[in-house]
Design a protein around this motif. Structure first.
Motif, PDB file in Angstrom:
ATOM      1  N   GLN A 125      -8.929   4.887  -1.563  1.00 47.83           N
ATOM      2  CA  GLN A 125      -9.517   4.133  -0.366  1.00 47.83           C
ATOM      3  C   GLN A 125     -10.274   2.819  -0.360  1.00 47.83           C
ATOM      4  O   GLN A 125     -10.150   1.879   0.212  1.00 47.83           O
ATOM      5  N   VAL A 126     -11.215   2.852  -1.481  1.00 51.62           N
ATOM      6  CA  VAL A 126     -11.822   1.641  -1.928  1.00 51.62           C
ATOM      7  C   VAL A 126     -11.094   0.534  -1.999  1.00 51.62           C
ATOM      8  O   VAL A 126     -11.298  -0.700  -1.635  1.00 51.62           O
ATOM      9  N   GLU A 127     -10.105   0.631  -3.011  1.00 51.23           N
ATOM     10  CA  GLU A 127      -9.378  -0.612  -3.353  1.00 51.23           C
ATOM     11  C   GLU A 127      -8.366  -1.183  -2.340  1.00 51.23           C
ATOM     12  O   GLU A 127      -8.354  -2.371  -2.080  1.00 51.23           O
ATOM     13  N   GLU A 128      -7.737  -0.190  -1.413  1.00 53.63           N
ATOM     14  CA  GLU A 128      -7.115  -0.599  -0.686  1.00 53.63           C
ATOM     15  C   GLU A 128      -7.942  -1.469   0.805  1.00 53.63           C
ATOM     16  O   GLU A 128      -7.374  -2.438   1.362  1.00 53.63           O
ATOM     17  N   ALA A 129      -9.359  -0.803   1.023  1.00 55.87           N
ATOM     18  CA  ALA A 129     -10.274  -1.295   1.991  1.00 55.87           C
ATOM     19  C   ALA A 129     -10.392  -2.798   1.783  1.00 55.87           C
ATOM     20  O   ALA A 129     -10.674  -3.588   2.312  1.00 55.87           O
ATOM     21  N   LEU A 130     -10.660  -3.215   0.303  1.00 54.68           N
ATOM     22  CA  LEU A 130     -10.813  -4.227  -0.162  1.00 54.68           C
ATOM     23  C   LEU A 130      -9.856  -5.388   0.117  1.00 54.68           C
ATOM     24  O   LEU A 130     -10.111  -6.597   0.290  1.00 54.68           O
ATOM     25  N   GLY A 179      -8.112  -4.926   2.951  1.00 57.26           N
ATOM     26  CA  GLY A 179      -7.796  -5.048   4.356  1.00 57.26           C
ATOM     27  C   GLY A 179      -6.676  -3.933   4.857  1.00 57.26           C
ATOM     28  O   GLY A 179      -6.286  -4.296   5.827  1.00 57.26           O
ATOM     29  N   ARG A 180      -6.533  -2.938   3.803  1.00 54.27           N
ATOM     30  CA  ARG A 180      -5.383  -2.037   4.247  1.00 54.27           C
ATOM     31  C   ARG A 180      -6.098  -0.759   4.564  1.00 54.27           C
ATOM     32  O   ARG A 180      -7.023  -0.314   3.774  1.00 54.27           O
ATOM     33  N   LEU A 181      -5.262   0.023   5.354  1.00 55.31           N
ATOM     34  CA  LEU A 181      -5.723   1.552   5.444  1.00 55.31           C
ATOM     35  C   LEU A 181      -4.408   2.402   4.953  1.00 55.31           C
ATOM     36  O   LEU A 181      -3.423   2.147   5.439  1.00 55.31           O
ATOM     37  N   VAL A 182      -4.929   3.348   4.150  1.00 61.30           N
ATOM     38  CA  VAL A 182      -3.917   4.168   3.414  1.00 61.30           C
ATOM     39  C   VAL A 182      -4.242   5.566   3.622  1.00 61.30           C
ATOM     40  O   VAL A 182      -5.552   5.858   3.755  1.00 61.30           O
ATOM     41  N   GLU A 183      -3.558   6.753   3.684  1.00 67.41           N
ATOM     42  CA  GLU A 183      -3.628   8.040   3.907  1.00 67.41           C
ATOM     43  C   GLU A 183      -4.549   8.284   2.582  1.00 67.41           C
ATOM     44  O   GLU A 183      -4.382   7.985   1.370  1.00 67.41           O
ATOM     45  N   PHE A 184      -5.468   9.285   2.772  1.00 66.76           N
ATOM     46  CA  PHE A 184      -6.544   9.734   1.688  1.00 66.76           C
ATOM     47  C   PHE A 184      -5.646  10.312   0.567  1.00 66.76           C
ATOM     48  O   PHE A 184      -5.464  10.066  -0.551  1.00 66.76           O
ATOM     49  N   TYR A 185      -4.924  11.569   0.911  1.00 63.07           N
ATOM     50  CA  TYR A 185      -3.945  12.039  -0.027  1.00 63.07           C
ATOM     51  C   TYR A 185      -2.391  11.938   0.430  1.00 63.07           C
ATOM     52  O   TYR A 185      -2.202  12.233   1.892  1.00 63.07           O
TER      53      TYR A 185
END
Length: 222
Positions: free
Chosen positions: A53-58, A60-66
């Motif tokens: 979540q942290v790395e994708e947010a950096l 600018g992307r949103l991904v499913e948690f699991y």
């Protein structure tokens, strides 16, 4: 911001599982139906998911948690729970180290970046991690119990869990030390006891010391 608190929790967790033997790892945790291996696997998998979540947010992307949602989460926990203790320890240490590294990359401007977990942001992710680690450390049923929770964590957890208060009561918690805490609007229901014991009960855990008052049935976790 609770980054130092998260680092402290990781250090406590690492110390607890260091040189854990197979018999202890397969022993029952305080969570019904879960061994300590289940709890350790869950913490490790959670840490890896939050790292993403942290790395994708950096970026600018949103991904499913699991990936695959709750069913995939549960399957992964069951698949990993019975591994040898040394493998559980290695996975946990790698996952929590990776998570601390990811949080350490964030600048003051990054904490408001959105994530999909609870439709929140990275500041909320840090608090979620604090809760997950401190609560599940006690769920291992080893040397640390809810009676060891810092007062600041107790007050934070009480605020997060406000939605557990039934709609028809006003829940009044009166710690032996610290300010009175109140939630809800309805018939007053007063409980007294140590702050950690009151918080443990509100979090669905067994208090280490007695509570006084009529305990209501709480709503599910938010």
């Amino acid at each position: 911001m609770a980054l130092n608190d998260v680092k402290t929790a990781v250090a406590q967790l690492t110390a607890l599982v260091t040189d854990l033997d197979d018999e202890t790892a397969r022993g029952a945790s305080v969570l019904p139906g879960w061994s300590r291996g289940h709890v350790i696997t869950h913490i490790a998998n959670f840490s890896e998911a939050m790292t993403r979540q942290v790395e994708e947010a950096l970026q600018g992307r949103l991904v499913e948690f699991y990936d695959g949602g709750r069913p995939a989460r549960d399957t992964a926990i069951e698949a990993g729970a019975n591994r040898p203790a040394a493998e559980l320890e290695s996975h946990l240490n790698s996952a929590t180290t990776g998570l601390l590294t990811a949080f350490g990359k964030l600048t003051p401007d990054d904490w408001q970046r959105p994530i999909t977990h609870r439709t929140s942001n990275l500041a909320a992710a840090l608090n979620t991690t604090w809760r997950e680690l401190l609560i599940h450390i006690t769920d291992l049923g080893l040397a640390i119990t809810p009676g060891d929770w810092p007062p600041a964590f107790c007050l934070h957890l009480l605020e997060f869990l406000r939605p557990r208060t039934p709609e028809d009561i006003t829940l009044i918690l009166v710690p032996t030390e610290g300010p009175t805490w109140q939630s809800g609007a309805g018939e007053p229901r007063t409980l007294t006891g140590e702050l950690q014991a009151l918080t443990a009960w509100y979090a669905g855990r067994t208090p280490a010391t007695p509570l006084r008052g009529q305990l209501p049935d709480l709503l599910p976790w938010p």
